[in-house]
Write a protein that holds these residues in place. Structure first.
Motif, PDB file in Angstrom:
ATOM      1  N   ASP A 131      -5.208   2.235   4.110  1.00  0.00           N
ATOM      2  CA  ASP A 131      -4.523   1.190   4.879  1.00  0.00           C
ATOM      3  C   ASP A 131      -5.465   0.017   5.125  1.00  0.00           C
ATOM      4  O   ASP A 131      -5.081  -1.159   5.024  1.00  0.00           O
ATOM      5  CB  ASP A 131      -4.058   1.747   6.225  1.00  0.00           C
ATOM      6  CG  ASP A 131      -2.868   2.677   6.109  1.00  0.00           C
ATOM      7  OD1 ASP A 131      -2.366   2.853   4.994  1.00  0.00           O
ATOM      8  OD2 ASP A 131      -2.452   3.237   7.142  1.00  0.00           O
ATOM      9  N   LYS A 161       0.849  -1.193   0.000  1.00  0.00           N
ATOM     10  CA  LYS A 161       0.000   0.000   0.000  1.00  0.00           C
ATOM     11  C   LYS A 161       0.885   1.242   0.000  1.00  0.00           C
ATOM     12  O   LYS A 161       1.845   1.337   0.764  1.00  0.00           O
ATOM     13  CB  LYS A 161      -0.921  -0.005   1.220  1.00  0.00           C
ATOM     14  CG  LYS A 161      -1.829   1.224   1.307  1.00  0.00           C
ATOM     15  CD  LYS A 161      -1.232   2.318   2.182  1.00  0.00           C
ATOM     16  CE  LYS A 161      -2.076   3.568   2.175  1.00  0.00           C
ATOM     17  NZ  LYS A 161      -1.519   4.635   3.029  1.00  0.00           N
ATOM     18  N   THR A 196      -6.964  -0.770  10.602  1.00  0.00           N
ATOM     19  CA  THR A 196      -6.139  -1.376   9.559  1.00  0.00           C
ATOM     20  C   THR A 196      -5.585  -2.718  10.002  1.00  0.00           C
ATOM     21  O   THR A 196      -5.458  -3.664   9.212  1.00  0.00           O
ATOM     22  CB  THR A 196      -4.954  -0.442   9.239  1.00  0.00           C
ATOM     23  OG1 THR A 196      -5.465   0.776   8.734  1.00  0.00           O
ATOM     24  CG2 THR A 196      -4.023  -1.063   8.224  1.00  0.00           C
ATOM     25  N   ILE A 201       3.131  -1.389   4.224  1.00  0.00           N
ATOM     26  CA  ILE A 201       2.581  -0.037   4.180  1.00  0.00           C
ATOM     27  C   ILE A 201       3.742   0.900   3.866  1.00  0.00           C
ATOM     28  O   ILE A 201       4.650   1.081   4.683  1.00  0.00           O
ATOM     29  CB  ILE A 201       1.930   0.355   5.517  1.00  0.00           C
ATOM     30  CG1 ILE A 201       0.835  -0.642   5.914  1.00  0.00           C
ATOM     31  CG2 ILE A 201       1.384   1.778   5.455  1.00  0.00           C
ATOM     32  CD1 ILE A 201      -0.386  -0.610   5.043  1.00  0.00           C
TER      33      ILE A 201
END
Length: 812
Positions: free
Chosen positions: A206, A5, A267, A223
């Motif tokens: 997220d 992400k 998340t 992330i």
């Protein structure tokens, strides 16, 4: 399968997107990869602003939309070769036209519903993900763009929709089969049962990535953001903050809840349930290790994993005798807040059940207060409860760490560190899991508090001390030289980073929270504003630096007047200036009391014997249970120098002038020769020994003829010369007895006295040389032979060293 992400800063420009493409392709060479992207940095806020302007019939939404369109067009042109731009530019134009039509409708209706807002803000992620997919196509990378709205199913709570995982997971599994190495999906967006667009709330991109990871049983979730992992503290507040290599899911959730912006707490849920490792990495420093969030990270030596804060917070307190023993008050309070959709950040309740306190976000405080007042209106009206008490401008600072559990002393260190720096704690909460200790403090103290706690728990090697020096004359200059020269030694031996952050003389001052360059302090001071003591004090307190020490190397009564204000804010005071300690006893006692009350230091060792450890030794005697019966002392280096050098062969006035020229006297030598300075010193020693004496209680037997005290300094020297016979007689009388003249201060049976005495050979005061001082303590332990402290009692170098020693005491 792995999920990457990328946040808004990672895709904010075409250059940044190129980095994203590099990382995505590198990952896809290892395993099939899903890339989830946020909107370009700042776009979501701009879309919200456009919608609200349109709803308010403010047509400035139109240029805002044109600005958004231009930004995406520029990103496409910068990302793609000219030959591949046409279709993408057309797609961007089409989407922006849809946006404009949507906002035109909002403008016409004068209304922005939650459903319409979700539709509006969804364009940010849809556009950015299309750009990333186009970038991969331009590189010839096999990929597939996935529409998250077709895969993630939610309820119809627009703005913060809840995911229906039973429907979502099969859809994701059917779409991302691994038949192509790369998939690109927009974050944040989903769809309600009727197919209308919903969004997943704050941190939704997220969350999208975690949903994909959980559904696909991914090997890892990464992330990618603009920092190298979760940090021990907010690096914008703490320069020494460093990445946390490994952290548990629970710790990450706690830090995220209390303000760590890298992760949004929901998340973590899908990957935590599946035990999927989560990496937090830096798009702009991809080789940095980052942070691994996992089920059970290995133990290390740091019981605290991180420090975070959240604010502004308001504290609401419900209390009254009507609560005691009556069930249901807490339930009613939380139900009233929930009805208004007010999230409670922190809760604490007294064991007496007399009060309950909740912390809420300040933007929610008005609604929370109204809801509580309405719920308990009847009890408040009957006097069973007090009206709800509210306190604003607060923040929560939290220590987080699973290893804090069963380790005593963590809370004590937290409260001690904050208390020593004047940070008042308004409320405390600690869960039974012992993973989190939360404190509510003033918002203006957050920077200081986090730095103090970070230093306490993560920087055991070095402690920062911030020093402000008022007075840069002979002693002040020597002090600055010593501070500069000793920096390496202090760091190596005492683990102190001692910074001078402020300077003042009688004309100007300078403050710099980053620290002054001691090699060029004169230039910095010369460029500073005109000295205004109230302004200097206010600005120093506004900086609110941790471990601050104010050093007064003046003789100014005005400077001494600011001590109370500083001590009351836990700023330590080191005074070479004798004005405060020899003032009215009530003020002396007040300063000592303030230092104790606010857990700081008021130190003035150099008030008595320059660099000699006289006051410190006296304190050690008393603290160990001894009692002072009497004291004898030579406390004036000036007078000792004069009487050591006067033997009748030279005029007394000439010897005094020599003392002044060599820097042993005040500019007006009468302040030394009248014995007033010595009287102040014995007064201070008597007070430190526990006797509440005032200056008039000290008997001063002056040896100067009255005529010497009249007129100015030149007239004083003329009178000294005119009375040479007087001084010669004093010397001859002492010499005839085999004695030396000493100006002696004494204290016995509660009475203090100063005056010239003939001291016989064998006495401890007889052999004093040059500018030496000496103090004789006769105590219950030192009866026949006194405890003697002797050494140089004047001079800029030794006085500065005494001030330096007090600074180090205050630092510890």
């Amino acid at each position: 399968m792995q999920i990457l992400k990328f946040g808004g800063s990672s895709v904010a420009t075409a250059d940044n997107m190129q980095r994203v493409l590099d990382l995505a392709q590198a990952a896809a060479r290892q395993a099939p990869t899903v890339v989830v992207v946020s909107a370009l940095g700042g776009v979501t806020d701009q879309l919200i602003a456009a919608g609200r302007r349109a709803a308010a019939h403010d047509d400035s939404y139109r240029p805002l939309l044109r600005e958004l369109e231009q930004r995406h067009l520029e990103a496409a042109r910068g990302l793609l070769p000219i030959a591949g731009q046409s279709a993408v530019l057309s797609q961007v134009k089409t989407s922006c036209n849809e946006l404009e039509s949507l906002c035109d409708g909002i403008f016409a209706l004068g209304e922005l519903s939650a459903r319409t807002l979700d539709k509006l803000v969804s364009y940010g992620e849809l556009l950015s993900s299309r750009l990333v997919a186009a970038g991969l196509a331009a590189r010839g990378a096999a990929h597939q763009w996935l529409d998250s709205r077709q895969l993630i199913r939610t309820d119809a709570r627009y703005g913060h929709a809840a995911v229906d995982f039973a429907r979502t997971n099969p859809l994701i599994q059917a779409a991302a089969t691994g038949e192509v190495p790369l998939y690109v999906a927009p974050g944040f967006v989903a769809a309600a049962p009727d197919g209308s667009t919903t969004t997943l709330g704050r941190g939704g991109s997220d969350y999208t990535a975690a949903i994909f990871a959980g559904a696909l049983g991914a090997s890892t979730l990464e992330i990618w953001t603009d920092v190298s992992g979760m940090m021990t503290a907010d690096p914008r507040l703490v320069r020494a903050a460093r990445p946390i290599p490994r952290i548990s899911y629970q710790e990450a959730m706690e830090l995220s809840h209390f303000g760590a912006k890298v992760l949004y707490p929901p998340t973590i849920q899908p990957v935590m349930r599946a035990g999927i490792p989560l990496w937090i990495k830096n798009t702009f420093a991809p080789t940095d290790a980052g942070t691994l969030v996992e089920v059970a990270p290995p133990a290390n030596q740091e019981f605290v994993r991180g420090i975070s804060s959240i604010g502004p917070i308001s504290l609401l307190r419900l209390e009254g005798s009507g609560m005691v023993g009556v069930p249901g008050f807490s339930r009613r309070l939380f139900a009233a807040l929930a009805q208004e959709q007010v999230n409670v950040v922190l809760i604490t309740q007294s064991s007496s059940e007399h009060s309950i306190c909740v912390a809420v976000s300040t933007p929610d405080a008005d609604r929370a207060q109204q809801a509580a007042d309405q719920e308990f209106a009847a009890e408040i009206g009957r006097g069973l409860l007090d009206p709800l008490d509210r306190e604003d401008e607060l923040a929560v600072v939290a220590l987080v760490g699973e290893q804090m559990k069963n380790h005593p002393g963590i809370s004590g260190r937290l409260f001690g560190a904050l208390g020593q720096n004047g940070v008042n704690i308004r409320a405390i909460a600690q869960g039974s899991s012992e993973k989190n200790i939360s404190t509510v403090i003033r918002q203006q103290d957050v920077r200081k508090a986090i730095n103090v706690l970070h230093e306490t728990f993560f920087e055991a090697t070095t402690r920062q001390v911030n020093v402000v020096v008022a007075g840069v004359g002979n002693v002040g200059r020597k002090l600055l030289e010593q501070l500069q020269r000793q920096q390496p030694w202090l760091r190596e031996k005492l683990r102190l980073h001692l910074r001078v952050v402020g300077l003042a003389n009688s004309r100007q001052f300078v403050l710099d929270e980053d620290g002054l360059d001691l090699a060029n302090w004169e230039a910095a001071l010369a460029a500073g504003p005109t000295l205004d003591l109230p302004r200097l004090t206010d600005e120093l307190l506004a900086l609110n630096l941790r471990n601050t020490v104010f050093v007064d190397v003046t003789a100014s009564a005005d400077v001494a007047q600011v001590y109370e204000q500083l001590l009351a804010r836990s700023v330590a005071v080191v005074a070479c200036n004798k004005v405060a300690a020899s003032a009215e006893y009530a003020r002396y006692a007040r300063l000592k009391s303030l230092a104790q009350e606010f857990n700081t230091q008021f130190l003035f060792e150099t008030n008595v014997g320059a660099g000699l450890p006289i006051i410190g030794t006296l304190g050690d005697l008393l603290r160990s249970g001894d009692e002072v019966q009497r004291m004898q002392a030579v406390l004036s280096g000036t007078l000792n120098f004069v009487f050591n050098n006067y033997d009748g062969t030279r005029p007394f006035a000439e010897v005094v002038r020599q003392a002044q020229q060599e820097g042993y006297t005040e500019p007006d030598p009468r302040l030394d020769l009248t014995g007033v300075d010595v009287a102040r010193k014995i007064l201070i020693l008597a007070r430190e020994a526990g006797h509440p004496l005032e200056m008039p209680d000290v008997q001063n037997d002056s040896f100067l003829p009255a005529a010497c005290l009249e007129g100015d300094v030149p007239a004083f020297y003329e009178q000294l010369a005119a009375h040479e016979s007087h001084f010669r007689r004093l010397y001859d009388e002492a010499a005839a007895q085999g004695c030396k003249l000493r100006f002696v201060a004494s204290f016995e049976e509660g009475r203090a006295r100063v005056g010239l005495q003939q001291v016989a050979p064998g006495h401890d005061l007889y052999s004093l040389q040059g500018k030496d001082n000496a103090v004789l303590f006769f105590t219950n332990r030192y009866v026949e032979q006194p405890l003697v402290i002797k050494g140089a009692g004047a001079g800029a170098e030794v006085t500065a060293s005494g001030v330096f020693a007090d600074v180090l005491r205050a630092a510890h």
